[in-house]
Design a protein around this motif. Structure first.
Motif, PDB file in Angstrom:
ATOM      1  N   ALA A  35       0.824  -1.200   0.000  1.00 51.22           N
ATOM      2  CA  ALA A  35       0.000   0.000   0.000  1.00 51.22           C
ATOM      3  C   ALA A  35       0.857   1.248   0.000  1.00 51.22           C
ATOM      4  N   ALA A  49      -3.614   4.186  -1.481  1.00 52.26           N
ATOM      5  CA  ALA A  49      -4.016   3.100  -2.377  1.00 52.26           C
ATOM      6  C   ALA A  49      -3.346   1.813  -1.917  1.00 52.26           C
ATOM      7  N   THR A  58      -7.272  -3.827  -6.485  1.00 54.51           N
ATOM      8  CA  THR A  58      -6.734  -2.589  -5.934  1.00 54.51           C
ATOM      9  C   THR A  58      -7.828  -1.801  -5.252  1.00 54.51           C
ATOM     10  N   TYR A  59      -7.408  -0.897  -4.382  1.00 55.56           N
ATOM     11  CA  TYR A  59      -8.350  -0.026  -3.678  1.00 55.56           C
ATOM     12  C   TYR A  59      -7.697   1.332  -3.515  1.00 55.56           C
ATOM     13  N   SER A  60      -8.468   2.377  -3.791  1.00 58.65           N
ATOM     14  CA  SER A  60      -7.940   3.738  -3.687  1.00 58.65           C
ATOM     15  C   SER A  60      -8.840   4.587  -2.809  1.00 58.65           C
ATOM     16  N   LYS A  65      -9.137   8.724  -6.223  1.00 63.86           N
ATOM     17  CA  LYS A  65      -9.762   7.820  -7.180  1.00 63.86           C
ATOM     18  C   LYS A  65      -9.916   8.501  -8.529  1.00 63.86           C
ATOM     19  N   THR A  69      -3.030   5.630  -9.697  1.00 65.57           N
ATOM     20  CA  THR A  69      -3.116   4.204  -9.998  1.00 65.57           C
ATOM     21  C   THR A  69      -1.967   3.466  -9.340  1.00 65.57           C
ATOM     22  N   ILE A  70      -2.313   2.445  -8.571  1.00 64.99           N
ATOM     23  CA  ILE A  70      -1.290   1.606  -7.959  1.00 64.99           C
ATOM     24  C   ILE A  70      -1.121   0.351  -8.807  1.00 64.99           C
ATOM     25  N   LEU A  81       3.187   3.902  -7.881  1.00 67.20           N
ATOM     26  CA  LEU A  81       2.016   4.770  -7.746  1.00 67.20           C
ATOM     27  C   LEU A  81       2.129   5.840  -8.826  1.00 67.20           C
TER      28      LEU A  81
END
Length: 126
Positions: A35, A49, A58-60, A65, A69-70, A81
């Protein structure tokens, strides 16, 4: 033991893009949730993220958002990132973190992460 080293921070104008990287060593990287967190000046550290072991989930945070972008490359033991449409409020020290007890669920709580990098400064000017 996991060593994390961030790179790629710097100064960018609002609306610009920047990419930061985190190279991992010392343990099997591909099994960990990874993360990015950040700590703006005078504020607490916050989740940015996260990404599961395979990169398939993935989660942001809502604040990034659609702009950040991870991603990860397990062959290179590196997580990235990509930050686009940067705003002055994105100014912070960015940290990568590894959750060695979890390979699927991305935790938003920094207490869940076992290893941290030293951080890299990202400054967004007007």
């Amino acid at each position: 033991q996991v060593q994390l080293v961030e790179s790629g921070g710097g100064l960018v104008q609002a609306g610009g893009s920047l990419s930061v990287s985190c190279a991992a060593s010392g343990r099997t990287f591909s099994t960990n949730v990874m993360a990015w967190f950040r700590q703006p000046p005078g504020k607490e550290r916050e989740f940015v993220a996260g990404i599961n072991w395979s990169g398939g989930r993935t989660y942001s945070a809502d604040s990034v958002k659609g702009r950040f972008t991870i991603s990860r490359d397990n062959a290179k033991n590196t997580v990235y990132l990509q930050m686009n449409s940067l705003k002055p409020e994105d100014t912070a020290v960015y940290y990568c973190a590894a959750d060695i007890h979890n390979n699927v669920v991305v935790n938003l709580d920094s207490d869940a992460y076992d290893y941290w990098g030293q951080g890299t400064q990202v400054t967004v000017s007007l």
